[in-house]
Motif scaffolding. Structure first.
Motif, short mmCIF file in Angstrom:
data_model
loop_
_atom_site.label_atom_id
_atom_site.label_comp_id
_atom_site.label_asym_id
_atom_site.label_seq_id
_atom_site.Cartn_x
_atom_site.Cartn_y
_atom_site.Cartn_z
N ASP A 1 0.80 -1.44 0.41
CA ASP A 1 0.15 0.68 -0.14
C ASP A 1 0.83 1.07 0.21
OD1 ASP A 1 0.85 0.32 2.54
OD2 ASP A 1 -0.93 0.01 3.78
N SER A 2 0.20 2.41 0.27
CA SER A 2 0.91 3.83 -0.21
C SER A 2 2.41 3.71 1.57
CB SER A 2 -0.45 5.54 -0.21
OG SER A 2 -0.71 4.67 0.75
N ASP A 3 2.02 3.51 2.20
CA ASP A 3 2.58 3.23 3.20
C ASP A 3 3.56 2.19 3.57
OD1 ASP A 3 1.42 6.00 4.50
OD2 ASP A 3 -0.27 4.30 4.90
N GLY A 4 3.73 1.26 2.36
CA GLY A 4 4.27 0.27 2.59
C GLY A 4 4.08 -0.89 3.58
N PHE A 5 3.32 -0.82 3.74
CA PHE A 5 2.69 -2.69 4.41
C PHE A 5 2.24 -3.24 2.85
CE2 PHE A 5 1.90 0.57 7.42
CZ PHE A 5 2.68 -0.75 8.86
N LEU A 6 2.07 -4.69 3.39
CA LEU A 6 1.99 -5.44 2.20
C LEU A 6 0.00 -5.77 2.33
CD1 LEU A 6 3.24 -8.45 4.32
CD2 LEU A 6 3.90 -7.76 1.97
N ALA A 7 -0.47 -5.60 0.48
CA ALA A 7 -1.58 -5.64 0.29
C ALA A 7 -1.71 -6.70 -0.21
CB ALA A 7 -1.28 -3.98 -0.84
N GLU A 8 -2.14 -6.41 -1.23
CA GLU A 8 -2.81 -7.73 -2.54
C GLU A 8 -1.71 -7.54 -3.78
OE1 GLU A 8 -6.59 -6.31 -3.33
OE2 GLU A 8 -5.56 -4.41 -3.30
N GLY A 9 -2.49 -8.69 -4.33
CA GLY A 9 -1.99 -9.50 -5.48
C GLY A 9 -2.69 -8.37 -6.57
#
Length: 295
Positions: free
Chosen positions: A180-188
């Motif tokens: 995500d825009s904060d550097g956390f894991l998001a998705e494929g």
């Protein structure tokens, strides 16, 4: 590959030949990506064709339209019934169903006055195949949730997914993983992420990802199997230290991940929680409780 001379689609309340249907080249959807869509799976079972969570998908289609202020005057149950009839007319059993709500001609950026709905279907295997995936962390991130309606399945949002997928494939990987825009894991690009560590499942929380219907089903099954699941914000290093991982989505179903960048997950897929969920999901979508009538 998607249709032939005999293929029928549903368009604005009527069943018409796919090769005779048309749309306006001045459509706001074509020019600006201002439209919403869904992906639904139909499965062959011993007793007939099962459309998995059709109603839930059309409810999400309605919600997506409402979130981005596209008029949606369609009855959800009528769309479910139209999908069943579409599959019958095309003699499809294992199929992918694509509803699309698209806007009328409009070169402005204001909301549309009129919209159309189309439903088509075609035979399609698991989108990402059946082998474990090699992923790379994409240089592209998911859009900030304050810049778009992240929980809506909007046509234009998928430019982000296309860019990430092409980047990964061009570098020799099977698929991308976006932060995500904060550097956390998001998705494929088209699937949600789960990973396993010390017998516990982890998945990114809602807010910066699409709330997948398959993701919700996996969570239901995990609870039934008494698996511990934690939803939250996770950094990439937590994934790199995981035992195993998988993607899930309507098109992809449940598919194992072999590695991310150069990190290979140590647990054999056959021994992972993901494999148990993959098997249970495959069984769930082929249950005969909602098989279409043969009439």
């Amino acid at each position: 590959m998607y249709y032939n001379d005999n293929t029928v689609i549903y368009l604005d309340g009527k069943f018409v030949k796919a090769n005779q249907a048309s749309t306006d080249l001045y459509s706001q959807t074509l020019h600006y990506g201002y439209g919403v869509f869904e992906g639904i799976r139909a499965y062959a079972t011993e007793n007939g064709t099962q459309v998995f969570k059709s109603y839930e998908h059309f409810e999400r289609l309605k919600r997506s339209a409402e979130l981005i202020q596209i008029p949606f005057a369609y009855d959800v149950q009528a769309l479910v019934d139209a999908t069943d009839e579409l599959l019958r007319r095309n003699k499809l059993t294992d199929a992918y169903v694509r509803p699309l709500v698209f806007c009328d001609p409009n070169m402005t950026l204001a909301r549309p006055n009129n919209v159309s709905i189309m439903i088509c279907a075609w035979e399609w295997g698991a989108y990402l195949g059946d082998k474990q995936l090699r992923l790379m962390v994409s240089s592209y991130c998911r859009p900030h949730p304050r810049s778009i309606k992240i929980e809506a399945k909007v046509c234009g949002h998928y430019v982000n997914s296309i860019l990430a997928t092409n980047e990964a494939k061009d570098k020799g990987y099977d698929e991308a993983l976006l932060l995500d825009s904060d550097g956390f894991l998001a998705e494929g690009p088209g699937a949600n992420l789960f990973f396993e560590k010390d017998g516990v499942l982890f998945t990114p929380q809602l807010g910066n990802i699409l709330p997948g219907i398959t993701r919700a089903t996996v969570l239901e099954i995990a609870e039934e199997l008494e698996m511990e699941v934690q939803q939250g914000l996770f950094k990439p290093n937590e994934l790199f230290e995981a035992d195993s991982a998988f993607y899930c989505g309507t098109a992809a179903e449940v598919i194992g991940i072999a590695s991310v960048d150069e990190t290979v997950f140590p647990k054999a897929w056959k021994d992972s929680l993901g494999k148990k969920l993959q098997d249970a999901y495959s069984k769930r979508v082929r249950e005969t409780s909602n098989v279409l009538s043969k009439n």
